[in-house]
Design a protein around this motif. Structure first.
Motif, PDB file in Angstrom:
ATOM      1  N   THR A  19       0.909  -1.041  -0.035  1.00 12.86           N
ATOM      2  CA  THR A  19      -0.030  -0.055   0.041  1.00 12.86           C
ATOM      3  C   THR A  19       0.860   1.247  -0.114  1.00 12.86           C
ATOM      4  O   THR A  19       0.309   2.369  -0.288  1.00 12.86           O
ATOM      5  CB  THR A  19      -0.985   0.152   1.400  1.00 12.86           C
ATOM      6  N   LEU A  20       2.214   1.004   0.253  1.00 14.22           N
ATOM      7  CA  LEU A  20       3.089   2.345   0.249  1.00 14.22           C
ATOM      8  C   LEU A  20       3.274   2.761  -1.112  1.00 14.22           C
ATOM      9  O   LEU A  20       3.435   4.077  -1.253  1.00 14.22           O
ATOM     10  CB  LEU A  20       4.264   1.878   0.920  1.00 14.22           C
ATOM     11  N   VAL A  21       3.317   1.774  -1.993  1.00 15.92           N
ATOM     12  CA  VAL A  21       3.679   2.262  -3.560  1.00 15.92           C
ATOM     13  C   VAL A  21       2.575   2.080  -4.426  1.00 15.92           C
ATOM     14  O   VAL A  21       2.707   2.536  -5.614  1.00 15.92           O
ATOM     15  CB  VAL A  21       4.734   1.103  -3.860  1.00 15.92           C
ATOM     16  N   SER A  22       1.465   1.399  -4.102  1.00 19.49           N
ATOM     17  CA  SER A  22       0.401   1.278  -5.009  1.00 19.49           C
ATOM     18  C   SER A  22      -0.521   2.257  -5.034  1.00 19.49           C
ATOM     19  O   SER A  22      -0.844   2.630  -3.819  1.00 19.49           O
ATOM     20  CB  SER A  22      -0.165  -0.215  -4.973  1.00 19.49           C
ATOM     21  N   GLU A  45      -0.131   4.780   6.868  1.00 15.50           N
ATOM     22  CA  GLU A  45       1.269   4.503   6.844  1.00 15.50           C
ATOM     23  C   GLU A  45       2.056   3.926   7.779  1.00 15.50           C
ATOM     24  O   GLU A  45       2.989   2.875   7.501  1.00 15.50           O
ATOM     25  CB  GLU A  45       2.197   5.809   6.096  1.00 15.50           C
ATOM     26  N   ALA A  46       1.634   4.177   8.941  1.00 14.77           N
ATOM     27  CA  ALA A  46       2.406   3.557   9.966  1.00 14.77           C
ATOM     28  C   ALA A  46       2.434   1.904  10.146  1.00 14.77           C
ATOM     29  O   ALA A  46       3.260   1.061  10.061  1.00 14.77           O
ATOM     30  CB  ALA A  46       1.982   3.794  11.376  1.00 14.77           C
ATOM     31  N   ILE A  47       1.207   1.434   9.791  1.00 17.67           N
ATOM     32  CA  ILE A  47       1.040   0.016   9.725  1.00 17.67           C
ATOM     33  C   ILE A  47       1.704  -0.753   8.331  1.00 17.67           C
ATOM     34  O   ILE A  47       2.420  -1.661   8.438  1.00 17.67           O
ATOM     35  CB  ILE A  47      -0.486  -0.420   9.455  1.00 17.67           C
ATOM     36  N   ALA A  48       1.681  -0.014   7.323  1.00 15.87           N
ATOM     37  CA  ALA A  48       2.727  -0.445   5.826  1.00 15.87           C
ATOM     38  C   ALA A  48       3.979  -0.329   6.345  1.00 15.87           C
ATOM     39  O   ALA A  48       4.724  -1.521   5.902  1.00 15.87           O
ATOM     40  CB  ALA A  48       2.342   0.439   4.990  1.00 15.87           C
ATOM     41  N   PHE A  49       4.578   0.630   7.223  1.00 17.31           N
ATOM     42  CA  PHE A  49       5.916   0.649   7.406  1.00 17.31           C
ATOM     43  C   PHE A  49       6.306  -0.626   8.519  1.00 17.31           C
ATOM     44  O   PHE A  49       7.384  -1.108   8.268  1.00 17.31           O
ATOM     45  CB  PHE A  49       6.353   1.969   8.061  1.00 17.31           C
ATOM     46  N   ALA A  50       5.278  -0.760   9.337  1.00 16.96           N
ATOM     47  CA  ALA A  50       5.437  -2.037  10.359  1.00 16.96           C
ATOM     48  C   ALA A  50       5.575  -3.216   9.424  1.00 16.96           C
ATOM     49  O   ALA A  50       6.359  -4.152  10.014  1.00 16.96           O
ATOM     50  CB  ALA A  50       4.405  -1.980  11.415  1.00 16.96           C
ATOM     51  N   ALA A  51       4.741  -3.344   8.535  1.00 13.37           N
ATOM     52  CA  ALA A  51       4.653  -4.508   7.680  1.00 13.37           C
ATOM     53  C   ALA A  51       5.881  -4.745   6.829  1.00 13.37           C
ATOM     54  O   ALA A  51       6.396  -5.902   6.636  1.00 13.37           O
ATOM     55  CB  ALA A  51       3.586  -4.723   6.782  1.00 13.37           C
ATOM     56  N   CYS A  52       6.238  -3.493   6.551  1.00 15.40           N
ATOM     57  CA  CYS A  52       7.938  -3.765   5.749  1.00 15.40           C
ATOM     58  C   CYS A  52       9.069  -4.118   6.671  1.00 15.40           C
ATOM     59  O   CYS A  52       9.763  -5.029   6.475  1.00 15.40           O
ATOM     60  CB  CYS A  52       8.097  -2.503   5.243  1.00 15.40           C
TER      61      CYS A  52
END
Length: 200
Positions: A19-22, A45-52
């Motif tokens: 979701t960070l890039v799409s 975005e915090a959840i997406a960064f945590a997933a990364c």
């Protein structure tokens, strides 16, 4: 099931990280065009960064587990070098009591490596049990099962109990095959207990 769970965990985190890039999915775009109120971002975005971060952690654990498995198999195969390729049993002169079933490569049945210290600690009948136990590991490809659950546990640490259970069960499986091979459960129990105590 452990493999499926690990793959599902990795895929879920990958979708969150994506979701960070799409851009917003087409269904979301269509819904907004129809006038339906939707949040500007489907995921913080915090959840997406945590997933990364979790994906990187899992990748590190997975690669480390693959490397450890590769180095272990390589070290065991090096111990067998110099023996004819059709030699199934290899006895190593060592004061350390050990017995290993070394899985073979594609098309190879594998080998059993036993040290002289282990053979010296067992009677002739108990040696038959030990060899039947190790042979069962090779016949039923227990090494592959253990490798799969080890790699799955590396991807998803919550699967660590599954790994311990599978390793315990394949040992019991080999115990039962050894007991069937020698037709003496009492002797099998003595042999396996003596081998475990000697190795310990």
């Amino acid at each position: 099931m452990a493999l499926v769970s690990a793959a599902a965990t990795a895929w879920s985190l990958l979708l969150l990280a994506a979701t960070l890039v799409s851009a917003a999915p087409p269904v979301v775009t269509d819904a907004r065009e129809d006038g339906r109120p939707l949040p500007p971002e489907p995921l913080p975005e915090a959840i997406a960064f945590a997933a990364c971060a979790l994906l990187l952690f899992m990748a590190h654990r997975f690669l480390r587990a693959v490397r450890t498995d590769h180095l272990t198999r390589r070290a065991l195969r090096l111990l067998c070098e110099g023996h004819p390729p059709d030699t199934e049993l290899i006895v190593a002169a060592s004061s350390i009591p050990r017995a290993f079933a070394i899985p073979g490569r594609a098309g190879s049945p594998g080998r059993i490596l036993v040290t002289t210290a282990m053979l010296g600690a067992l009677s002739a009948e108990e040696r038959r049990v030990l060899l039947a136990h190790e042979q069962a590991h090779l016949t039923h490809r227990h090494g592959r099962l253990c490798t799969v659950v080890t790699l799955a546990g590396a991807v998803n640490p919550f699967l660590a109990p599954v790994r311990r259970t599978v390793i315990f069960l394949v040992e019991r499986w080999a115990d039962e095959r050894a007991a069937a091979a020698v037709c003496d459960r009492a002797c099998t129990a003595r042999a396996l207990a003596r081998a475990a105590l000697t190795a310990g």
